[in-house]
Design a protein around this motif. Sequence first.
Motif, PDB file in Angstrom:
ATOM      1  N   ALA A 333     101.202 -25.711   8.839  1.00  0.00           N
ATOM      2  CA  ALA A 333     102.433 -26.481   9.008  1.00  0.00           C
ATOM      3  C   ALA A 333     103.665 -25.607   8.799  1.00  0.00           C
ATOM      4  N   VAL A 334     103.602 -24.751   7.792  1.00  0.00           N
ATOM      5  CA  VAL A 334     104.709 -23.827   7.528  1.00  0.00           C
ATOM      6  C   VAL A 334     104.895 -22.866   8.702  1.00  0.00           C
ATOM      7  N   LEU A 335     103.787 -22.353   9.235  1.00  0.00           N
ATOM      8  CA  LEU A 335     103.851 -21.427  10.366  1.00  0.00           C
ATOM      9  C   LEU A 335     104.460 -22.095  11.592  1.00  0.00           C
ATOM     10  N   LEU A 336     104.039 -23.310  11.887  1.00  0.00           N
ATOM     11  CA  LEU A 336     104.573 -24.020  13.054  1.00  0.00           C
ATOM     12  C   LEU A 336     106.073 -24.222  12.941  1.00  0.00           C
ATOM     13  N   ASP A 337     106.539 -24.602  11.751  1.00  0.00           N
ATOM     14  CA  ASP A 337     107.982 -24.778  11.566  1.00  0.00           C
ATOM     15  C   ASP A 337     108.725 -23.460  11.730  1.00  0.00           C
ATOM     16  N   SER A 338     108.123 -22.366  11.267  1.00  0.00           N
ATOM     17  CA  SER A 338     108.770 -21.063  11.423  1.00  0.00           C
ATOM     18  C   SER A 338     108.865 -20.665  12.888  1.00  0.00           C
ATOM     19  N   LEU A 339     107.970 -21.192  13.718  1.00  0.00           N
ATOM     20  CA  LEU A 339     107.981 -20.927  15.157  1.00  0.00           C
ATOM     21  C   LEU A 339     108.753 -22.000  15.923  1.00  0.00           C
ATOM     22  N   ARG A 340     109.369 -22.926  15.189  1.00  0.00           N
ATOM     23  CA  ARG A 340     110.142 -24.026  15.789  1.00  0.00           C
ATOM     24  C   ARG A 340     109.279 -24.904  16.696  1.00  0.00           C
ATOM     25  N   LEU A 341     108.054 -25.125  16.257  1.00  0.00           N
ATOM     26  CA  LEU A 341     107.146 -26.018  16.969  1.00  0.00           C
ATOM     27  C   LEU A 341     107.062 -27.316  16.170  1.00  0.00           C
ATOM     28  N   ASP A 342     107.693 -28.343  16.680  1.00  0.00           N
ATOM     29  CA  ASP A 342     107.889 -29.598  15.952  1.00  0.00           C
ATOM     30  C   ASP A 342     106.718 -30.553  16.166  1.00  0.00           C
ATOM     31  N   ASP A 343     105.906 -30.710  15.149  1.00  0.00           N
ATOM     32  CA  ASP A 343     104.750 -31.602  15.176  1.00  0.00           C
ATOM     33  C   ASP A 343     105.015 -32.710  14.166  1.00  0.00           C
ATOM     34  N   VAL A 344     105.259 -33.907  14.653  1.00  0.00           N
ATOM     35  CA  VAL A 344     105.728 -35.006  13.799  1.00  0.00           C
ATOM     36  C   VAL A 344     104.755 -35.318  12.665  1.00  0.00           C
ATOM     37  N   VAL A 345     103.471 -35.373  12.955  1.00  0.00           N
ATOM     38  CA  VAL A 345     102.494 -35.807  11.939  1.00  0.00           C
ATOM     39  C   VAL A 345     101.585 -34.678  11.453  1.00  0.00           C
ATOM     40  N   GLY A 346     101.789 -33.464  11.945  1.00  0.00           N
ATOM     41  CA  GLY A 346     100.915 -32.359  11.550  1.00  0.00           C
ATOM     42  C   GLY A 346      99.589 -32.359  12.276  1.00  0.00           C
ATOM     43  N   ALA A 347      99.563 -32.922  13.487  1.00  0.00           N
ATOM     44  CA  ALA A 347      98.307 -33.042  14.232  1.00  0.00           C
ATOM     45  C   ALA A 347      97.715 -31.690  14.603  1.00  0.00           C
ATOM     46  N   VAL A 348      98.567 -30.748  14.996  1.00  0.00           N
ATOM     47  CA  VAL A 348      98.071 -29.425  15.368  1.00  0.00           C
ATOM     48  C   VAL A 348      97.431 -28.749  14.159  1.00  0.00           C
ATOM     49  N   SER A 349      98.086 -28.838  13.019  1.00  0.00           N
ATOM     50  CA  SER A 349      97.559 -28.213  11.806  1.00  0.00           C
ATOM     51  C   SER A 349      96.253 -28.855  11.354  1.00  0.00           C
ATOM     52  N   VAL A 350      96.192 -30.177  11.404  1.00  0.00           N
ATOM     53  CA  VAL A 350      94.991 -30.888  10.952  1.00  0.00           C
ATOM     54  C   VAL A 350      93.836 -30.687  11.922  1.00  0.00           C
ATOM     55  N   HIS A 351      94.081 -30.974  13.189  1.00  0.00           N
ATOM     56  CA  HIS A 351      92.976 -31.044  14.146  1.00  0.00           C
ATOM     57  C   HIS A 351      92.649 -29.720  14.816  1.00  0.00           C
ATOM     58  N   LEU A 352      93.670 -28.927  15.142  1.00  0.00           N
ATOM     59  CA  LEU A 352      93.404 -27.646  15.785  1.00  0.00           C
ATOM     60  C   LEU A 352      93.011 -26.577  14.764  1.00  0.00           C
ATOM     61  N   THR A 353      93.904 -26.313  13.824  1.00  0.00           N
ATOM     62  CA  THR A 353      93.643 -25.268  12.834  1.00  0.00           C
ATOM     63  C   THR A 353      92.346 -25.531  12.070  1.00  0.00           C
ATOM     64  N   CYS A 354      92.195 -26.743  11.568  1.00  0.00           N
ATOM     65  CA  CYS A 354      91.017 -27.047  10.743  1.00  0.00           C
ATOM     66  C   CYS A 354      89.781 -27.321  11.585  1.00  0.00           C
ATOM     67  N   GLY A 355      89.975 -27.723  12.845  1.00  0.00           N
ATOM     68  CA  GLY A 355      88.840 -27.858  13.751  1.00  0.00           C
ATOM     69  C   GLY A 355      88.221 -26.510  14.053  1.00  0.00           C
ATOM     70  N   VAL A 356      89.075 -25.515  14.272  1.00  0.00           N
ATOM     71  CA  VAL A 356      88.586 -24.157  14.499  1.00  0.00           C
ATOM     72  C   VAL A 356      87.887 -23.636  13.251  1.00  0.00           C
ATOM     73  N   TRP A 357      88.532 -23.827  12.090  1.00  0.00           N
ATOM     74  CA  TRP A 357      87.929 -23.361  10.838  1.00  0.00           C
ATOM     75  C   TRP A 357      86.566 -24.012  10.601  1.00  0.00           C
ATOM     76  N   GLY A 358      86.482 -25.305  10.782  1.00  0.00           N
ATOM     77  CA  GLY A 358      85.223 -26.004  10.529  1.00  0.00           C
ATOM     78  C   GLY A 358      84.108 -25.548  11.444  1.00  0.00           C
ATOM     79  N   THR A 359      84.442 -25.257  12.694  1.00  0.00           N
ATOM     80  CA  THR A 359      83.424 -24.788  13.635  1.00  0.00           C
ATOM     81  C   THR A 359      82.932 -23.395  13.257  1.00  0.00           C
ATOM     82  N   LEU A 360      83.860 -22.532  12.871  1.00  0.00           N
ATOM     83  CA  LEU A 360      83.470 -21.183  12.436  1.00  0.00           C
ATOM     84  C   LEU A 360      82.687 -21.236  11.121  1.00  0.00           C
ATOM     85  N   ALA A 361      83.017 -22.224  10.283  1.00  0.00           N
ATOM     86  CA  ALA A 361      82.338 -22.355   8.991  1.00  0.00           C
ATOM     87  C   ALA A 361      80.845 -22.609   9.164  1.00  0.00           C
TER      88      ALA A 361
END
Length: 431
Positions: A333-361
Amino acid sequence: MNFVPLLAQESAATIDVSAQLTQNLLTTNNVWMMLSTALVFIMHLGFAGVEAGFGQAKNTVNILFKNTITPILGIITYALAGFYLMYPGFETPGWFGFDAAGWSMFWFSPGDADVTAAYADAGYTYWTDFLFQAMFAATAATIVSGAIAERVKLWSYLIFTLFFVGIVYPIIGSWKWGGGALDAMGFYDFAGSTLVHSVGGWGALAGVILVGPRIGKYVNGKTVDKPGASVPLAVIGVFLLWLGWFGFNGGSVLSADPGLVSFVLVTTSLAACAGGLGGFLAGYFVFKRLDLGMVLNGILAGLVGITAGADVINPGSAVIVGFIAGILVVLSAVLLDSLRLDDVVGAVSVHLTCGVWGTLAVGIFSTNPDHSFITQLIGVAVCGVTAFVSAFVIFYVLKMTIGIRVSEEHEKSGLDSHEHGIRGYTIVYDE
């Protein structure tokens, strides 16, 4: 004494008992699958609560409208094309196929559908199979909705949903769950950390990039908080999603196997708890406050993270997977804001970032020695590139034709009044 008739009677009785036991097994399994379907369906109410809670009050009706239409369109488009793209019956593992015979049977010869124990090893019927998978498809679109809320044109979002859920999501899903090329490669995704969550997350990222940030979100290099309409509603939404995940992961066992279902629900719950703890601690470290939003997204992060390996990751490892997911959602979420990528509910951070992590896990913590980190990485990359490029193209075409963003005037005053004629929160004073 003639024993032949007696033996024949005993044999017939044995067959009858066996057939009855098989039928009872089918009924038990199918009831659990239908209950799981209902739990996944209620997740749409959870998404609606989270998005409306984190969104601004002036856009509440618009957010709820999208969350109401999304499962409607998702289920319809999955019935029209998605189901037969996702399960095409590859003769040999491949990248594209379509089950024309299944489509024809679904719409014109439903009496031919297999509702016996011969279908899916007595796990569930053909119709339960469709409905359970249709709920997953609609979920992928809902992920996109929250990320681009408060400034996207409703019609553009709906058109995007038709193509993304009807075509993109099921084709990607077929590569693993439909017996396609990724499945043959050994890629593993139990309930959809990649196939559902990161696919939806990649679509959300493409939308966020092309739609752009909300007016006033980033000013002079600083991120401006946009207060949500209802924190209690957001909390209710997260707990509804957690409840729905018991069906999302538990139903993905595809039977009522008591041992495996209970194991999956334990790893799912532990990862959710660890994710919430990770979000709490990371949020406090980064923002120097007890950030409820990060705890809530941490819970969801843990759930997304464990979804790929809930059946092959031990409880102790599930805690680690969830905890890391909770930390990652804050950093993302911090990274997205630093890149000026506005995600209202944090969907990218929750579903994309953690989806990738969970699959690699899965490649790190799985108890199955056949699961490889490299294979998991290849699967994540293939699905990610396909989902992102497809979503980007769909949004870009819409942007160049009918537009994807509302006017500045409508955005500032709120979408509820302009597009729906009512507001989500109205106080009426008696004169």
